[in-house]
Design a protein around this motif. Structure first.
Motif, PDB file in Angstrom:
ATOM      1  N   ARG A  44       0.712  -1.037  -0.142  1.00  0.00           N
ATOM      2  CA  ARG A  44      -0.243  -0.184  -0.269  1.00  0.00           C
ATOM      3  C   ARG A  44       0.704   1.918  -0.546  1.00  0.00           C
ATOM      4  NH1 ARG A  44      -2.662  -0.845   4.969  1.00  0.00           N
ATOM      5  NH2 ARG A  44      -4.547  -1.048   3.403  1.00  0.00           N
ATOM      6  N   TRP A  45       0.223   2.280  -0.720  1.00  0.00           N
ATOM      7  CA  TRP A  45       0.960   4.023  -0.668  1.00  0.00           C
ATOM      8  C   TRP A  45      -0.113   4.828  -1.082  1.00  0.00           C
ATOM      9  CZ3 TRP A  45       1.800  -0.708  -3.808  1.00  0.00           C
ATOM     10  CH2 TRP A  45       1.237   0.025  -5.815  1.00  0.00           C
ATOM     11  N   PRO A  46       0.746   5.866  -0.831  1.00  0.00           N
ATOM     12  CA  PRO A  46       0.277   7.432  -0.645  1.00  0.00           C
ATOM     13  C   PRO A  46      -0.091   7.972  -2.031  1.00  0.00           C
ATOM     14  CG  PRO A  46       2.185   7.735   0.585  1.00  0.00           C
ATOM     15  CD  PRO A  46       2.322   6.526   0.180  1.00  0.00           C
ATOM     16  N   LYS A  47      -1.001   8.260  -2.372  1.00  0.00           N
ATOM     17  CA  LYS A  47      -1.230   9.089  -3.419  1.00  0.00           C
ATOM     18  C   LYS A  47       0.154  10.469  -3.400  1.00  0.00           C
ATOM     19  CE  LYS A  47      -4.125  11.739  -7.093  1.00  0.00           C
ATOM     20  NZ  LYS A  47      -4.043  10.650  -7.942  1.00  0.00           N
ATOM     21  N   LEU A  48       0.437  10.501  -4.953  1.00  0.00           N
ATOM     22  CA  LEU A  48       1.861  11.386  -4.782  1.00  0.00           C
ATOM     23  C   LEU A  48       1.345  12.028  -6.491  1.00  0.00           C
ATOM     24  CD1 LEU A  48       4.317  12.562  -4.434  1.00  0.00           C
ATOM     25  CD2 LEU A  48       5.336  11.478  -5.882  1.00  0.00           C
ATOM     26  N   SER A  49       1.248  13.469  -5.987  1.00  0.00           N
ATOM     27  CA  SER A  49       0.859  14.299  -7.005  1.00  0.00           C
ATOM     28  C   SER A  49       1.608  14.708  -8.170  1.00  0.00           C
ATOM     29  CB  SER A  49       0.854  16.609  -5.847  1.00  0.00           C
ATOM     30  OG  SER A  49       0.587  16.984  -6.729  1.00  0.00           O
ATOM     31  N   GLY A  50       1.157  14.521  -9.062  1.00  0.00           N
ATOM     32  CA  GLY A  50       1.915  15.075 -10.639  1.00  0.00           C
ATOM     33  C   GLY A  50       1.968  13.500 -10.796  1.00  0.00           C
ATOM     34  N   ALA A  51       1.862  12.581  -9.812  1.00  0.00           N
ATOM     35  CA  ALA A  51       1.936  11.059 -10.338  1.00  0.00           C
ATOM     36  C   ALA A  51       1.515  10.341 -11.465  1.00  0.00           C
ATOM     37  CB  ALA A  51       2.381   9.962  -9.441  1.00  0.00           C
ATOM     38  N   SER A  52       1.965   9.805 -12.270  1.00  0.00           N
ATOM     39  CA  SER A  52       0.376   9.112 -13.514  1.00  0.00           C
ATOM     40  C   SER A  52       0.747   7.416 -13.555  1.00  0.00           C
ATOM     41  CB  SER A  52       1.004   9.905 -14.887  1.00  0.00           C
ATOM     42  OG  SER A  52       1.909   9.223 -15.575  1.00  0.00           O
ATOM     43  N   SER A  73      -1.612   1.321 -12.098  1.00  0.00           N
ATOM     44  CA  SER A  73      -1.786   2.793 -12.649  1.00  0.00           C
ATOM     45  C   SER A  73      -1.718   4.285 -12.157  1.00  0.00           C
ATOM     46  CB  SER A  73      -3.304   3.196 -13.411  1.00  0.00           C
ATOM     47  OG  SER A  73      -4.130   2.512 -11.976  1.00  0.00           O
ATOM     48  N   ASP A  74      -2.531   5.303 -11.839  1.00  0.00           N
ATOM     49  CA  ASP A  74      -2.092   6.241 -11.096  1.00  0.00           C
ATOM     50  C   ASP A  74      -3.297   6.183  -9.939  1.00  0.00           C
ATOM     51  OD1 ASP A  74      -4.129   7.400 -12.846  1.00  0.00           O
ATOM     52  OD2 ASP A  74      -3.728   8.896 -12.632  1.00  0.00           O
ATOM     53  N   VAL A  75      -4.343   5.755 -10.363  1.00  0.00           N
ATOM     54  CA  VAL A  75      -5.732   5.372  -9.183  1.00  0.00           C
ATOM     55  C   VAL A  75      -5.559   3.729  -8.520  1.00  0.00           C
ATOM     56  CG1 VAL A  75      -6.957   6.585 -11.312  1.00  0.00           C
ATOM     57  CG2 VAL A  75      -7.052   3.975 -10.963  1.00  0.00           C
ATOM     58  N   THR A  76      -4.860   3.453  -8.811  1.00  0.00           N
ATOM     59  CA  THR A  76      -4.319   1.750  -8.025  1.00  0.00           C
ATOM     60  C   THR A  76      -3.131   2.833  -6.992  1.00  0.00           C
ATOM     61  OG1 THR A  76      -4.832   0.547  -9.909  1.00  0.00           O
ATOM     62  CG2 THR A  76      -3.547  -0.545  -7.976  1.00  0.00           C
ATOM     63  N   GLN A  93      11.571  -2.057  -3.741  1.00  0.00           N
ATOM     64  CA  GLN A  93      11.419  -0.992  -4.432  1.00  0.00           C
ATOM     65  C   GLN A  93      10.389  -0.157  -5.057  1.00  0.00           C
ATOM     66  OE1 GLN A  93      15.167   0.715  -5.790  1.00  0.00           O
ATOM     67  NE2 GLN A  93      14.056   2.948  -6.834  1.00  0.00           N
ATOM     68  N   ALA A  94       9.315   1.626  -4.537  1.00  0.00           N
ATOM     69  CA  ALA A  94       8.673   1.949  -5.189  1.00  0.00           C
ATOM     70  C   ALA A  94       8.871   2.681  -5.727  1.00  0.00           C
ATOM     71  CB  ALA A  94       7.528   2.118  -4.246  1.00  0.00           C
ATOM     72  N   GLU A  95       8.400   3.375  -7.192  1.00  0.00           N
ATOM     73  CA  GLU A  95       8.891   4.427  -7.920  1.00  0.00           C
ATOM     74  C   GLU A  95       7.346   5.452  -8.012  1.00  0.00           C
ATOM     75  OE1 GLU A  95      11.628   3.688 -10.868  1.00  0.00           O
ATOM     76  OE2 GLU A  95      13.096   3.285  -9.834  1.00  0.00           O
ATOM     77  N   ALA A  96       7.100   6.634  -7.511  1.00  0.00           N
ATOM     78  CA  ALA A  96       6.305   7.336  -8.932  1.00  0.00           C
ATOM     79  C   ALA A  96       7.080   8.114  -9.795  1.00  0.00           C
ATOM     80  CB  ALA A  96       5.459   8.370  -7.449  1.00  0.00           C
ATOM     81  N   ILE A  97       6.208   8.063 -11.093  1.00  0.00           N
ATOM     82  CA  ILE A  97       6.488   8.100 -12.044  1.00  0.00           C
ATOM     83  C   ILE A  97       5.546   9.718 -12.476  1.00  0.00           C
ATOM     84  CG2 ILE A  97       6.939   7.709 -14.336  1.00  0.00           C
ATOM     85  CD1 ILE A  97       7.861   4.987 -12.737  1.00  0.00           C
ATOM     86  N   ASP A  98       5.821  10.465 -13.708  1.00  0.00           N
ATOM     87  CA  ASP A  98       5.082  11.513 -13.632  1.00  0.00           C
ATOM     88  C   ASP A  98       4.412  11.078 -15.793  1.00  0.00           C
ATOM     89  OD1 ASP A  98       7.298  12.378 -15.631  1.00  0.00           O
ATOM     90  OD2 ASP A  98       7.086  13.768 -14.357  1.00  0.00           O
ATOM     91  N   LYS A  99       3.684  11.646 -16.462  1.00  0.00           N
ATOM     92  CA  LYS A  99       3.290  11.638 -18.064  1.00  0.00           C
ATOM     93  C   LYS A  99       4.337  11.374 -18.063  1.00  0.00           C
ATOM     94  CE  LYS A  99       1.589  15.632 -17.733  1.00  0.00           C
ATOM     95  NZ  LYS A  99       0.668  16.617 -18.713  1.00  0.00           N
ATOM     96  N   ASN A 100       6.069  11.838 -18.140  1.00  0.00           N
ATOM     97  CA  ASN A 100       7.067  11.692 -19.629  1.00  0.00           C
ATOM     98  C   ASN A 100       7.708  10.920 -18.963  1.00  0.00           C
ATOM     99  OD1 ASN A 100       5.636  13.978 -20.649  1.00  0.00           O
ATOM    100  ND2 ASN A 100       6.654  15.531 -18.382  1.00  0.00           N
ATOM    101  N   GLY A 101       7.453   9.985 -17.969  1.00  0.00           N
ATOM    102  CA  GLY A 101       8.068   8.628 -17.350  1.00  0.00           C
ATOM    103  C   GLY A 101       9.099   9.565 -17.077  1.00  0.00           C
TER     104      GLY A 101
END
Length: 822
Positions: A44-52, A73-76, A93-101
């Motif tokens: 489980r992780w929190p939603k990060l602003s800007g992450a897609s 996905s960003d909604v999961t 390891q968990a990574e938050a990635i924006d729409k530009n990768g």
């Protein structure tokens, strides 16, 4: 090499973890595990602003292999890593990635998977509340979770290894059994289930011993039970075991040993004959009654000691001593017991009962016990006659004979042994006797009852003496009497009785009647017995009564008669007059006597006493007596002037005032004075007077005193004149009051004094040579028979002038001041 590589990967993972913690701290992005199984990890992780999208990479730390990659996905915000290796540590390891990768944030954690799923080899029940499970060990498992499920309910138990037991289950119940392996990462999935049924519950026994050779066993029905098996055997292993199978719920075992501990075991079986839990109970048969009961009575303590032969298996014993409705008990664990607080004069029936935890034996046959008699009551003590005591009492139950002990207060003791209810004893006066009565029988002596004390009358006093100390007082003394606390002295007279109570051995009886014969006795008294009125008396006569003086009469100036009321027979009366002048007495057996030769001017106190062989009375009341004052011994009359005479006298004893009188046919002169002198005026010259004096006391008593007569002086001449006689002479002329009187003439002047005495019968006198030019005082005085010249005649003043050297004119100048003063 594998070990070195593994350590390197662990280090890299820890380094990533530190970096993740830094990134996470800066961005707030984190990763957490909410469940773990053998092959799955749930994240489980929190939603990060800007992450897609989010990317998760899991790398096994201690195992060589390819990392596992998963995209979300960003909604999961949850993800599951599957197909993992059991009991393996993964660096995740968990990574938050924006729409530009571009990676916006990343984080890393370390997590181990659970061990592999165990496999149950067998599950079975030996006890009605538990099932035991056996399985093969799973690598990496630190413990196991056993689960027994019955419908919707289940019971879980964590155990360390195989076999494991789930407890707290219901008897005769079918359960589904599963097992999970556990390590620090979590729990594996449940194993395939096995079914197992718990055995029957054990019957709960109720056991008792209705008699000393039987045991009764009963129980309630057991769920799913088809029958029951009950066995009984001595707990000490002796004898044989008895076993009974039954479908009932009760059994009775007979022909057992009394007071013996037995072990009873019971269990139920089901329709398949499988036995359930067993129940074990230890029960002792009740004991036999004790044998050879012996009773010993302790008379002093009023208790019975009961002993017996011990009964097999008895734990305690109870002794009952019954007398009518009264029951006394004594409980003990030994083979003897003392029953206290028995009542005297009673018959008890004593029995013994043995007890253990199974119950009681039958009581033994009763043994009769008769106690000692009670102490006699209604004890009475009386002196049926002087010197004899009679002690009596009421008879008591079981009293065969009686003993009376009598102890006097001096320590001497006597006793009387009798089968009757009275005894006689000798007694003395003044003693206290302590009396106790005991009853006896075969059991012994009765308890000590009330100790009575009886005090005999005190003895009469000895050495009794009565001495008259005054007319109304008698001093009585005596020797101490044994037993006396107080003495009463009684004086009985004709009309009165006088009492004196005292603890001393002497008494003074006062206020007795005078001239009375008294019977005097001393009686001893004690609080316990009262007075001893048998003591002898003595007769004592009191002194005569005091006389009462009725009057005192004066028979003569020095004679006094005293009269009194005579109220004593055979008494002699003595009258005494006491004063500063002394004592005067008179004696009489009648009612009067005369006091003579009492001095004048004296005060007396007159009293009378009466004397008889019994003694002397108190003096009567004193009556004051005063004799008339004494007449003065000396009386002197001195003529002061021609008409005034001074009278003086010596002091008359007892006189306060004086009344003097000069009396003549020509008149009377009186003077009443407190002094011992007096001036009497209006005296006639050349007159004979009678002189009297009355001496008067303070109370008015008078003594008339007569003295020698008194003649007043001759009268002074009148008409005194001076005439010139010749050239140097002077004639003094007067008119004489009596031709038989001689006169004397005196001239006093500054130039000289001159005197001339004429011949008897002449009324003039010549002075031939007298200086002129002087003032002369002239006095002509009668001369008494004794040649004394009177000095109180008038003085006249004449001036004699000179005519040349001769006497000139004679001029009258008046009276002298001295004459005027007089």
């Amino acid at each position: 090499m594998c070990g070195a590589k593994s350590k390197s990967l662990v280090f890299i993972g820890l380094l990533f973890n530190c970096l993740e913690m830094i990134f996470s701290a800066n961005t707030g992005f984190s990763l957490s595990v909410y469940d773990v199984t053998s092959r799955n990890i749930y994240l489980r992780w929190p939603k990060l602003s800007g992450a897609s999208s989010y990317r998760v990479i899991a790398t096994a730390v201690n195992t060589v292999g390819h990392p596992l990659l998963a995209h979300f996905s960003d909604v999961t915000l949850k993800g599951t890593l599957t197909s993992l290796i059991p009991d393996t540590v993964y660096a995740i390891q968990a990574e938050a990635i924006d729409k530009n990768g571009i990676t916006l944030a990343e984080t890393q954690i370390m997590q181990s998977t659970a061990p592999d799923i165990p496999v149950i080899d067998q599950a079975y029940s030996k006890l009605s509340n538990s099932i035991t499970v056996e399985w093969r060990a799973v690598p990496g498992a630190t413990s196991y979770l056993l689960t027994a499920q019955d419908g919707d309910s289940f019971i879980e138990t964590i155990v360390a290894n195989s076999p494991g037991t789930v407890t707290g289950l219901k008897p005769a119940t079918l359960y589904r059994i599963t097992i999970r392996s556990i390590n620090s990462g979590g729990k594996s999935q449940p194993s395939p289930f096995r079914k197992a049924k718990t055995v029957l519950a054990a019957p709960i026994l109720s056991v008792s011993s209705p008699s000393c050779d039987s045991i009764a066993v009963s129980w309630k029905a057991v769920y799913m039970a088809a029958g029951f098996s009950v066995s009984l055997m001595r707990s000490d292993g002796l004898g044989r075991m008895v076993k009974e199978n039954t479908t009932d719920t009760s059994l009775i075992f007979t022909s057992l040993d009394p007071g013996t501990l037995y072990t009873i075991k019971a269990y139920a079986w089901n329709v398949n004959g499988i036995p359930g839990d067993d129940f074990t109970y230890n029960q002792r048969t009740s004991p036999n009654a004790p044998a050879d009961v012996q009773v010993t009575f302790n008379s002093g303590a009023l208790r019975a000691v009961v002993s017996w032969m011990p009964a097999e298996g008895a734990l305690t014993y109870s002794v009952t001593a019954s007398s009518g409705l009264l029951k006394l008990k004594c409980n003990t664990s030994s083979a003897s017991c003392a029953v206290p607080s028995l009542q005297c004069g009673s018959e008890y029936y004593v029995s013994v009962t043995a007890y253990n935890d199974a119950g009681s034996s039958k009581p033994t046959d009763a043994v009769s016990l008769k106690t000692i008699p009670c102490a006699p009551v209604n004890i009475s003590i009386e002196e049926d006659e002087s010197g004899h005591l009679l002690v009596s009492w009421s008879s008591v139950n079981f009293g065969h004979y009686y003993v009376v002990f009598v102890k006097s207060d001096d320590g001497f003791e006597v006793h009387c042994n009798t089968s009757h209810t009275q005894c006689h004893f000798q007694s003395d006066c003044g003693f206290t006797y302590f009396i106790s009565v005991f009853a006896y029988n075969k059991a012994g002596q009765s308890p000590l009852g009330d100790v009575f004390n009886y005090t005999t009358a005190p003895c009469c006093p000895g050495d009794f003496q009565a001495v008259l100390v005054s007319s109304d007082t008698v001093h009585v003394s005596w020797a101490p009497a044994r037993g006396a606390e107080v003495y009463e002295t009684r004086a009985v007279g004709w009309r009165s009785t006088v009492l004196c109570n005292d603890s001393a051995t002497a008494c003074t009886l006062s206020a007795l009647q005078c001239s009375t014969r008294y019977s005097i006795a001393v009686y001893s008294f004690s609080e316990a017995r009262g007075s001893n009125m048998s003591c002898a008396s003595k007769y004592v006569a009191t002194a005569p009564c005091s006389p009462e003086i009725k009057n005192i009469s004066k028979e003569a100036p020095s004679v006094i008669s005293v009269h009194w009321q005579s109220n004593n027979e055979e008494a002699t009366y003595i009258v005494t007059a006491r004063g500063e002048a002394g004592f005067w007495h008179c004696t009489s057996s009648g009612n009067s006597c005369t006091l003579i030769s009492l001095p004048c001017g004296s005060a007396f106190s007159v009293s009378a006493i009466a004397r008889s062989p019994a003694g002397q009375s108190l003096p009567s009341y004193s009556v004051p007596l005063e004799t008339a004052p004494c007449c003065p011994n000396d009386l002197i009359l001195t003529q002061v002037t021609q008409s005034v005479t001074n009278i003086s006298w010596s002091v008359g004893m007892g006189a306060q005032t004086y009344l003097t009188t000069l009396e003549s046919p020509k008149g009377q002169a009186k003077c009443h004075t407190l002094q011992n002198y007096c001036l009497l005026g209006c005296i006639t010259c050349s007159t004979n007077y009678t002189v009297s004096l009355k001496a008067i006391s303070e109370t008015g008593l008078t003594s008339s005193c007569t003295y020698q007569g008194y003649s007043s002086s001759a009268c002074c001449p009148s008409g005194v004149k001076l005439y010139r006689l010749g050239s140097n002479g002077i004639r003094v002329y007067w008119r004489a009051s009596d031709e038989m009187i001689n006169y004397n003439t005196d001239l006093h002047g500054s130039k000289g004094n001159f005197t001339c005495t004429p011949s008897s019968g002449l009324s003039h006198c010549d002075i031939t040579e007298i200086p002129c030019g002087d003032v002369y005082t002239v006095v002509v005085s009668p001369v008494t028979d004794k040649g004394l010249k009177l000095t109180f005649c008038p003085r006249k003043i004449y001036s004699v002038t000179c005519s040349g050297s001769s006497v000139g004119m004679v001029i009258y100048r008046g009276k002298s001041n001295a004459d005027q003063h007089i």
